[in-house]
Write an enzyme that holds these catalytic residues in place. Structure first.
Site, PDB file in Angstrom:
ATOM      1  N   PRO A   2     -26.221   1.704  19.382  1.00 20.95           N
ATOM      2  CA  PRO A   2     -26.134   1.623  17.918  1.00 20.95           C
ATOM      3  C   PRO A   2     -27.512   1.732  17.274  1.00 20.95           C
ATOM      4  CG  PRO A   2     -25.512  -0.482  18.941  1.00 20.95           C
ATOM      5  CD  PRO A   2     -25.809   0.480  20.040  1.00 20.95           C
ATOM      6  N   GLU A   3     -27.604   2.536  16.239  1.00 21.00           N
ATOM      7  CA  GLU A   3     -28.839   2.612  15.457  1.00 21.00           C
ATOM      8  C   GLU A   3     -28.624   1.869  14.140  1.00 21.00           C
ATOM      9  OE1 GLU A   3     -31.324   5.887  15.208  1.00 21.00           O
ATOM     10  OE2 GLU A   3     -30.860   6.711  17.170  1.00 21.00           O
ATOM     11  N   HIS A  93     -15.198  -8.197  29.310  1.00 14.80           N
ATOM     12  CA  HIS A  93     -16.468  -8.149  28.580  1.00 14.80           C
ATOM     13  C   HIS A  93     -16.386  -8.687  27.151  1.00 14.80           C
ATOM     14  CE1 HIS A  93     -17.386  -5.720  32.025  1.00 14.80           C
ATOM     15  NE2 HIS A  93     -16.550  -4.787  31.637  1.00 14.80           N
TER      16      HIS A  93
END
Ligand code: ZN
Length: 275
Positions: A2-3, A93
Site C-alpha cells: 500500500p502507498e 492471518h
C-alpha cells in the site's frame, strides 16, 4: 504494497466505521507482527472510545479518549476489513479484531506480518521514534517548491531515490514517484540537487495531483464498505507510466516507456518527455 493513497483510503474507511464508537471487545491473536504488540494491548484498548483516526505518512493513528494513540502500519500486505453486524468467520492471518459497542467492527489481516501496531500518546506523538524526522506531508500546506528544493539541496543521488527518502517528503513510494516525475517531465536519473526553481515548481503540484487523483479513485469505492464487509484500500487505478514498459508514451506518443532499476526498484519513464 500500500502507498499513501491506499493508506488514506483505509483511514477514511476506518473513520466511517469506528470514529466516535466505543471498543467493546478487542482480540489480539498473536504476540507480534513485525514487532511485538504492546503489553496488555487488548486490555488497554477495551472500553475506550475512538475519537479520531488520522494519518501521518503511511502510519494510521487511532486516537482514543484517554489520549492513547494506536500507531499502525500496514507493512507489505496488511489489510483492514470493516463491516457492521455479525462478525465474519475467522480467516487465516486475521491478527487483530476491533468490535464496537455500536456494531461496526474492523479486522486487521496481514499474511506477511510486516505491519505493526504500537502505542503512543497524543501529547508526545510527533516525538515518537517512528514519526520523528519524517518530512512534510505531500498534501499538507508546508510542502511547497521552496521546502522541497531546500530538502534536495546538496543531494547527489538521483531524484527518484531522493523522493523515496521519507525525510524529504512523507509517504511517497515507488509507484507515485514514477508517476509524479513523469507528470513533472523530470528524468528519474537527474541529480536531486538540480531539482530546484522551475523544476521544483512543476514537481510539487505533480506529486500533489497524482496522490489526490488516486485518493479520489479510492474514495469513490468507499461508499458501500461499512454495509458490505468491505476490504479497504485496494482499488483499480490507471497509471500513466508505472508498469507500462514498452507501451507508447501517453504524452508525446513518439517513444516507448522505458524501465530501469534504481535502488533495486523499477522506475518507469519516458526518455523523451523527461529531462
Ligand atoms: Zn513521452
Amino acid at each position: 504494497m500500500p502507498e499513501l493513497p491506499e493508506v488514506e483510503t483505509v483511514r477514511r474507511g476506518l473513520a466511517i466505521a469506528l470514529e466516535g464508537r466505543k471498543l467493546a471487545r478487542v482480540q489480539v491473536r498473536r504476540p507480534d507482527l513485525r514487532v511485538p504488540f504492546p503489553p496488555r494491548f487488548a486490555e488497554v484498548l477495551t472500553g475506550r472510545r475512538i475519537v479520531a483516526i488520522r494519518r501521518r505518512a503511511k502510519y494510521l493513528l487511532i486516537e482514543l479518549d484517554d489520549g492513547a494513540v494506536v500507531i499502525a502500519h500496514l507493512g507489505m500486505s496488511g489489510r483492514m476489513t470493516v463491516g457492521d453486524g455479525p462478525m465474519p468467520d475467522e480467516k487465516p492471518h486475521d491478527h487483530v479484531v476491533f468490535e464496537t459497542e455500536e456494531g461496526p467492527w474492523a479486522i486487521f489481516n496481514d499474511h506477511r506480518r510486516f505491519g505493526l501496531m504500537v502505542l503512543g500518546h497524543v501529547d508526545t506523538l510527533e516525538a515518537h521514534p517512528l514519526l520523528a524526522g519524517i518530512g512534510p506531508e505531500p498534501l499538507g500546506n508546508s510542502f511547497d517548491a521552496e521546502t522541497l528544493s531546500a530538502a534536495l539541496a546538496g543531494k547527489r543521488s538521483p531524484i527518484k531515490a531522493a523522493l523515496l527518502d521519507q525525510t524529504v517528503v512523507a509517504g511517497l513510494g515507488n509507484i507515485y514517484v514514477s508517476e509524479a516525475l513523469f507528470r513533472a517531465r523530470i528524468a528519474p536519473t537527474r541529480e536531486a540537487a538540480s531539482v530546484a526553481g522551475k523544476r521544483a515548481e512543476r514537481l510539487v503540484p505533480a506529486i500533489r495531483d497524482v496522490l489526490t487523483e488516486a485518493i479520489a479513485a479510492g474514495g469513490s469505492t468507499l461508499r458501500d464498505y461499512v454495509q458490505a464487509d468491505g476490504e479497504l484500500g485496494y482499488f483499480q487505478h490507471a497509471f500513466k507510466v508505472y508498469d507500462r514498459e514498452g507501451e507508447v508514451c501517453p504524452a508525446c506518443g513518439a517513444v516507448a516507456i522505458r524501465r530501469i532499476v534504481q535502488s533495486n526498484r523499477s522506475t518507469y519513464f519516458c526518455p523523451r518527455c523527461q529531462r
